[in-house]
Write a protein that holds these residues in place. Structure first.
Motif, PDB file in Angstrom:
ATOM      1  N   MET A   1       0.732  -1.223   0.168  1.00 23.12           N
ATOM      2  CA  MET A   1       0.020   0.107  -0.123  1.00 23.12           C
ATOM      3  C   MET A   1       0.753   1.128   0.076  1.00 23.12           C
ATOM      4  O   MET A   1       0.661   2.220  -0.694  1.00 23.12           O
ATOM      5  CB  MET A   1      -0.984  -0.097   1.125  1.00 23.12           C
ATOM      6  CG  MET A   1      -2.200   0.966   1.020  1.00 23.12           C
ATOM      7  SD  MET A   1      -2.203   2.260   1.859  1.00 23.12           S
ATOM      8  CE  MET A   1      -1.078   2.665   3.239  1.00 23.12           C
ATOM      9  N   LEU A  26      -2.186  -0.297  11.009  1.00 26.89           N
ATOM     10  CA  LEU A  26      -3.182  -0.914  10.486  1.00 26.89           C
ATOM     11  C   LEU A  26      -4.263  -0.488  11.175  1.00 26.89           C
ATOM     12  O   LEU A  26      -5.417  -0.052  10.564  1.00 26.89           O
ATOM     13  CB  LEU A  26      -3.209  -2.518  10.455  1.00 26.89           C
ATOM     14  CG  LEU A  26      -4.467  -3.405   9.888  1.00 26.89           C
ATOM     15  CD1 LEU A  26      -4.856  -2.801   8.417  1.00 26.89           C
ATOM     16  CD2 LEU A  26      -4.317  -4.621  10.066  1.00 26.89           C
ATOM     17  N   LEU A  29      -5.080   3.154   9.673  1.00 24.94           N
ATOM     18  CA  LEU A  29      -5.994   3.070   8.521  1.00 24.94           C
ATOM     19  C   LEU A  29      -7.394   2.405   8.682  1.00 24.94           C
ATOM     20  O   LEU A  29      -8.357   2.997   8.233  1.00 24.94           O
ATOM     21  CB  LEU A  29      -5.134   1.804   7.569  1.00 24.94           C
ATOM     22  CG  LEU A  29      -3.668   2.351   7.183  1.00 24.94           C
ATOM     23  CD1 LEU A  29      -3.223   1.381   6.401  1.00 24.94           C
ATOM     24  CD2 LEU A  29      -3.870   3.698   6.312  1.00 24.94           C
ATOM     25  N   ARG A  30      -7.693   1.561   9.616  1.00 22.94           N
ATOM     26  CA  ARG A  30      -9.160   1.204  10.021  1.00 22.94           C
ATOM     27  C   ARG A  30      -9.802   2.223  10.431  1.00 22.94           C
ATOM     28  O   ARG A  30     -10.931   2.379  10.197  1.00 22.94           O
ATOM     29  CB  ARG A  30      -9.019  -0.115  10.919  1.00 22.94           C
ATOM     30  CG  ARG A  30      -8.654  -1.200  10.099  1.00 22.94           C
ATOM     31  CD  ARG A  30      -8.496  -2.498  11.004  1.00 22.94           C
ATOM     32  NE  ARG A  30      -8.301  -3.770  10.210  1.00 22.94           N
ATOM     33  CZ  ARG A  30      -7.854  -4.751  10.801  1.00 22.94           C
ATOM     34  NH1 ARG A  30      -7.529  -4.793  12.222  1.00 22.94           N
ATOM     35  NH2 ARG A  30      -7.354  -5.879  10.293  1.00 22.94           N
ATOM     36  N   ALA A  91      -6.511   2.739   1.343  1.00 21.29           N
ATOM     37  CA  ALA A  91      -6.717   2.095   2.769  1.00 21.29           C
ATOM     38  C   ALA A  91      -7.770   0.954   2.758  1.00 21.29           C
ATOM     39  O   ALA A  91      -7.784   0.002   3.643  1.00 21.29           O
ATOM     40  CB  ALA A  91      -7.309   3.167   3.701  1.00 21.29           C
ATOM     41  N   LYS A  93      -8.018  -1.465   0.840  1.00 19.12           N
ATOM     42  CA  LYS A  93      -7.269  -2.692   0.071  1.00 19.12           C
ATOM     43  C   LYS A  93      -6.577  -3.313   1.542  1.00 19.12           C
ATOM     44  O   LYS A  93      -6.023  -4.381   1.405  1.00 19.12           O
ATOM     45  CB  LYS A  93      -6.269  -2.114  -0.809  1.00 19.12           C
ATOM     46  CG  LYS A  93      -6.718  -1.688  -2.124  1.00 19.12           C
ATOM     47  CD  LYS A  93      -5.563  -1.475  -3.263  1.00 19.12           C
ATOM     48  CE  LYS A  93      -6.194  -1.062  -4.432  1.00 19.12           C
ATOM     49  NZ  LYS A  93      -5.117  -0.751  -5.658  1.00 19.12           N
ATOM     50  N   THR A  94      -6.351  -2.576   2.768  1.00 15.26           N
ATOM     51  CA  THR A  94      -5.621  -3.189   3.738  1.00 15.26           C
ATOM     52  C   THR A  94      -6.611  -3.938   4.425  1.00 15.26           C
ATOM     53  O   THR A  94      -7.667  -3.926   4.632  1.00 15.26           O
ATOM     54  CB  THR A  94      -5.095  -2.091   4.686  1.00 15.26           C
ATOM     55  OG1 THR A  94      -6.092  -1.315   5.039  1.00 15.26           O
ATOM     56  CG2 THR A  94      -3.936  -1.145   3.812  1.00 15.26           C
TER      57      THR A  94
END
Length: 94
Positions: A1, A26, A29-30, A91, A93-94
């Motif tokens: 990413m 992560l 990003l969430r 984001a 995509k993670t």
């Protein structure tokens, strides 16, 4: 990413930091995705099981790390900036 970030469509928005120097979690990003979908720190926190203050802190740290403002914040209004709108699909995509 992270490798994709330097290729944002808007040439005025560029991230020149090495992926090795960025410390993006992560969790950040969430939180970003949840806030972007809810357009509310409180509702995003409820969905993630986090207090609003933690959501705000995580998002501020992400913005500081990226060197970008991801949301325009106004009284009782929150919306994605152009940079936020460009980063949101990455984001997801993670």
């Amino acid at each position: 990413m992270l490798a994709e970030l330097p290729y944002l469509k808007n040439p005025g928005i560029a991230i020149y930091s090495s992926p090795f120097t960025m410390n993006i979690s992560l969790r950040q990003l969430r939180v970003f995705v949840a806030v972007a979908e809810a357009l509310s720190f409180t509702r995003a926190g409820d969905a993630l099981g986090l207090p609003q203050s933690s959501v705000s802190t995580q998002l501020r740290e992400l913005e500081d790390t990226l060197g970008l403002r991801l949301f325009d914040r106004h009284t009782r209004m929150l919306r994605l900036t152009e940079a936020g709108a460009e980063i949101l699909p990455l984001a997801h995509k993670t």
